[in-house]
Design a protein around this motif. Structure first.
Motif: not given
Length: 435
Positions: A389-391, A281-285
């Motif tokens: 992140a979108l990937k 999952v994308p964890r960068d916020a």
């Protein structure tokens, strides 16, 4: 699906907008629905509450929909809350440069061909018609291109349009600065709104609050269809075999998931990644900072805002948008990595300074009488909407037949907004209904 669904239960974990969207779809399809929410209230990051410090009802964040947000507006209509949104007669966005004092109103043209950019009176001050043609570079962006990559100019100065349009639009739509935001994702925003003309750009805001529009009416409909909700239920583990989820562990109790039942996880990406084995999952916020200011008694803004759209875009200061509801001013700062690290007292001073300038309050009295201010820092407000992140955005389907994922951060093809959350809930519901 009617008779079969009536004997099957859908377990929806998370009562934010994505979870409410999934629960609504399944309940209307005849499923027995149970919602589980870790907090004491529904809505997630889209809710209202009475703040004891301000003694007013406020939203935890500020949100504006456009007519292009068809999924979100359709959800609001479905729960009977359309009349709880303001409905301006035209697409007109007022802006103020706090540094120079210049003001303007951005009014897109009626059709897809932007003839308005050739009218100096309608252009953003300091821009020429040729400046706007750069938008087409976004249409041909590569998967790894950022907004800044596409709109860069020689010499490093990206011009007035960059500061007064592209930066505000990017941070508002993607909560990510243009230097790292996905160009492809911003092009989708432009294509679905400004490129279609004024009708797609008409803005809507909540008259009384987010819960009044999105949350309470949705719960009422779900309850009316036999749905149940349990608050203070934090999911600790998803129990499964090789084929399906068999139980949900809430720590103090377990909920069995018999054959035929479905599960929707509508949780933030980090929590979902921790619960679902092997899921990337994308964890960068990125953070959003909101300030809510109760104007002192007797203080009335010298600058009036339109009653059907009580907002003001800001550049040249600290805040991005100002919302006015009765005697409460709410300001939003998106992509607020640096500001979020500042003490609340420092942020409050900056927000009050911007408010005084924006609304034309007397500088001397404003400086000596800073009112009650509530600062809300959402340090993980949305995923960082960068190419990398979108990937990592997963789709709604998982390797377990009865488990689907929802959330604005999943791969809906749209930015991580309310509209994306609604779309994700509908997609997850469709998978549970037809695994």
């Amino acid at each position: 699906m009617g008779e079969t669904a009536a004997h099957r239960r859908a377990h929806v974990v998370g009562a934010g907008i994505a979870g409410l969207s999934a629960a609504l779809r399944l309940a209307k399809a005849g499923w027995r629905v149970t919602l589980y929410e870790a907090a004491a209230q529904a809505g997630g990051r889209c809710r209202s509450y009475v703040d004891a410090k301000l003694e007013r009802s406020i939203d935890n964040g500020n949100h504006m929909l456009l007519a292009a947000n068809t999924a979100a507006l359709g959800f609001v209509a479905e729960i009977g809350a359309s009349d709880r949104l303001t409905r301006p007669t035209e697409a007109a966005f007022p802006f103020l440069d706090l540094a120079s004092g210049e003001s303007w109103t951005l009014t897109p043209g009626k059709g897809p061909i932007p003839w308005w950019i050739f009218d100096k009176a309608r252009r953003i001050p300091g821009t020429g018609a040729g400046d706007y043609f750069g938008a087409w570079k976004l249409a041909f962006a590569g998967a790894d291109d950022t907004v800044a990559d596409c709109l860069a100019r020689k010499g490093g100065d990206r011009g007035v349009l960059w500061r007064r349009f592209w930066v505000p639009l990017t941070v508002a739509a993607l909560n990510t600065h243009p230097r790292e935001a996905s160009a492809r994702l911003l092009w989708l925003v432009v294509r679905e709104s400004f490129a279609k003309g004024a009708e797609a750009c008409r803005p809507f805001v909540a008259r009384r609050g987010l819960s009044d529009v999105f949350v309470n009416p949705a719960l009422d409909v779900i309850h009316g269809l036999g749905g149940e909700i349990g608050f203070n239920h934090r999911l600790r583990a998803v129990i499964h075999d090789d084929a399906r989820v068999t139980a949900l562990d809430f720590g103090d109790h377990k909920v069995e998931v018999p054959p035929g039942d479905g599960v929707v996880l509508a949780l933030p990406p980090g929590a979902t990644g921790d619960l679902v084995p092997g899921l990337a999952v994308p964890r960068d916020a990125r953070p959003i900072v909101n300030a809510h200011i109760r104007l002192p008694e007797g203080v009335r803004p010298a600058r009036s805002l339109a009653p059907d759209l009580p907002i003001l875009g800001l550049v040249g200061g600290s805040a991005d948008w100002l919302f006015l509801r009765d005697d409460v001013v709410s300001l939003t700062v998106s992509a607020a990595e640096d500001l979020a690290e500042q003490p609340a007292e420092t942020i409050a001073g900056l927000m009050w300074r911007d408010t005084a300038r924006a609304l034309g309050l007397d500088p001397a009295s404003a400086a000596s009488a800073q009112p009650v201010i509530r600062i809300i820092k959402e340090k993980r407000a949305t995923l960082a909407q960068t190419p990398a992140a979108l990937k990592l955005r997963p789709g709604p389907r998982t390797r377990w037949a009865n488990l689907a994922l929802a959330g604005d951060w999943t791969d809906t093809g749209y930015p991580a907004t309310i509209d994306s959350a609604v779309r994700s809930g509908a997609a997850a519901a469709a998978i549970v209904a037809k695994p």
